[in-house]
Design an enzyme around this catalytic site. Structure first.
Site, PDB file in Angstrom:
ATOM      1  N   HIS A  35       0.826  -1.207   0.000  1.00 58.01           N
ATOM      2  CA  HIS A  35       0.000   0.000   0.000  1.00 58.01           C
ATOM      3  C   HIS A  35       0.864   1.263   0.000  1.00 58.01           C
ATOM      4  O   HIS A  35       0.473   2.282  -0.569  1.00 58.01           O
ATOM      5  CB  HIS A  35      -0.943  -0.005   1.212  1.00 58.01           C
ATOM      6  N   GLU A  59      -2.428   9.740   4.447  1.00 60.58           N
ATOM      7  CA  GLU A  59      -2.672   8.560   3.607  1.00 60.58           C
ATOM      8  C   GLU A  59      -3.174   7.364   4.414  1.00 60.58           C
ATOM      9  O   GLU A  59      -4.049   6.610   3.979  1.00 60.58           O
ATOM     10  CB  GLU A  59      -1.345   8.228   2.935  1.00 60.58           C
ATOM     11  N   HIS A  91      -1.415 -13.132  -1.213  1.00 57.78           N
ATOM     12  CA  HIS A  91      -2.623 -13.492  -0.468  1.00 57.78           C
ATOM     13  C   HIS A  91      -2.558 -14.910   0.089  1.00 57.78           C
ATOM     14  O   HIS A  91      -3.429 -15.306   0.867  1.00 57.78           O
ATOM     15  CB  HIS A  91      -3.858 -13.327  -1.356  1.00 57.78           C
ATOM     16  N   ASP A 101      -6.282 -17.987   1.919  1.00 56.75           N
ATOM     17  CA  ASP A 101      -5.842 -19.295   1.427  1.00 56.75           C
ATOM     18  C   ASP A 101      -6.372 -20.333   2.406  1.00 56.75           C
ATOM     19  O   ASP A 101      -5.854 -20.479   3.511  1.00 56.75           O
ATOM     20  CB  ASP A 101      -4.310 -19.334   1.361  1.00 56.75           C
TER      21      ASP A 101
END
Length: 321
Positions: free
Chosen positions: A62, A81, A184, A236
């Site tokens: 990010h 941010e 991920h 997962d």
């Protein structure tokens, strides 16, 4: 042995490609223990909570997608941010602060917060039984952090065309997209971000037809229609604490949890990459992902970096000097 040698050469070529801006071992003279301190800090937090690995990896991702890899996501403040909607679930700030405080005590004003983030992301993958790599360092910290600039962050709702555009805008291609989303394999998400796929995907009470229907039942048990939307679920389902290729097998088999992940299987270009990683020969294809992921991470962590006299070296990662 040949695969390992090839992997080393490929990663070396990538590192040399960014050498004009960053360099491996940047702190070898100015703060020789820098990488060891980051590693030991990440490891201490990981031993208490292994899920922090995914948090640190996502935090670095990010950061790089907004203003480049400059630590801007670490700044606190109402308009910073960090407080943009896509960043509200970010984790791992305390790990970066912990490492920074130790480094400031040893080498004040030397090691940037942006570099700590990049090193912590690498160490998180390594601690999760994934690959390790030499991280090119020398980033400096940015002096701007605005929540309004975080609108280009990838979203779980993005169709492939939008995902492709957002990655391309940062110099990343389809292969990089699929490879980086492979992070991920150790990630988690909130029920809030995928529950709509289970109960009302077409606004008529149907589930998303791209989900394996047996898996729909499992997900409904984890995320009831009126349950806690903040409950965290592993991305997962098979090996959530291990950095491996099972995530790609899940996407291939209709067991992707986020809609944006499952859509990788519905596009010709990205599905080829998913299939190559998922495959049938677990060992060999696992090695291939181990080769590709470091390359993609080095490429991503070089996005719009600030070096030389640009930016600053923060004393505290959450505040500008």
């Amino acid at each position: 042995m040949e695969a390992i040698r090839f992997a080393f050469l490929v990663i070396l070529v990538v590192i040399l490609g960014v050498e004009g801006q960053l360099g491996s071992g940047f702190y070898s003279s100015s703060c020789p223990r820098a990488e060891d301190i980051v590693r030991s800090t990440v490891e201490a937090h990981f031993n208490r909570d292994p899920t922090i690995a995914a948090g640190l990896l996502r935090l670095h991702f990010h950061d790089c997608f907004v203003q480049g890899c400059d630590g801007s996501v670490l700044i606190t403040g109402s308009s910073a941010e960090r407080n943009a909607q896509p960043n509200l679930g970010l984790r791992g700030f305390e790990v970066i602060d912990d490492a920074k405080s130790q480094l400031e005590a040893l080498c004040p004003g030397v090691v940037s917060c942006a570099d700590i983030l990049a090193l912590a992301a690498r160490d998180s993958v390594d601690l999760s039984d994934g690959p390790s790599w030499s991280v090119p360092t020398g980033r400096r910290d940015g002096r701007v952090s605005l929540s309004s600039q975080a609108s280009n962050l990838p979203s779980p709702l993005d169709p492939i065309a939008v995902q492709r555009q957002k990655f391309a805008a940062k110099g990343l291609d389809d292969h990089d997209l699929v490879t980086l989303v492979g992070a991920h394999t150790i990630g988690q998400t909130n029920c809030l971000f995928f529950r709509y796929r289970l109960y009302n995907f077409t606004s008529t009470g149907n589930s998303d037809p791209t989900i394996n229907q047996a898996f729909v039942s499992q997900l409904k048990q984890l995320c009831p229609i009126d349950g806690d939307g903040s409950k965290r679920v592993a991305l997962d389902k098979d090996s959530q604490m291990k950095f491996d290729v099972s995530f790609f097998k899940n996407v291939r088999d209709g067991n992707g949890i986020l809609e944006s992940d499952q859509r990788l299987w519905g596009d010709a270009a990205t599905s080829d990459v998913v299939q190559n990683y998922a495959g049938s020969i677990r060992g060999l294809l696992g090695i291939r992902f181990d080769i590709d992921f470091p390359k993609a991470m080095i490429k991503m962590s070089s996005i719009e970096v600030k070096t030389d006299t640009e930016g600053e070296i923060r004393k505290v990662c959450s505040n500008f000097n």
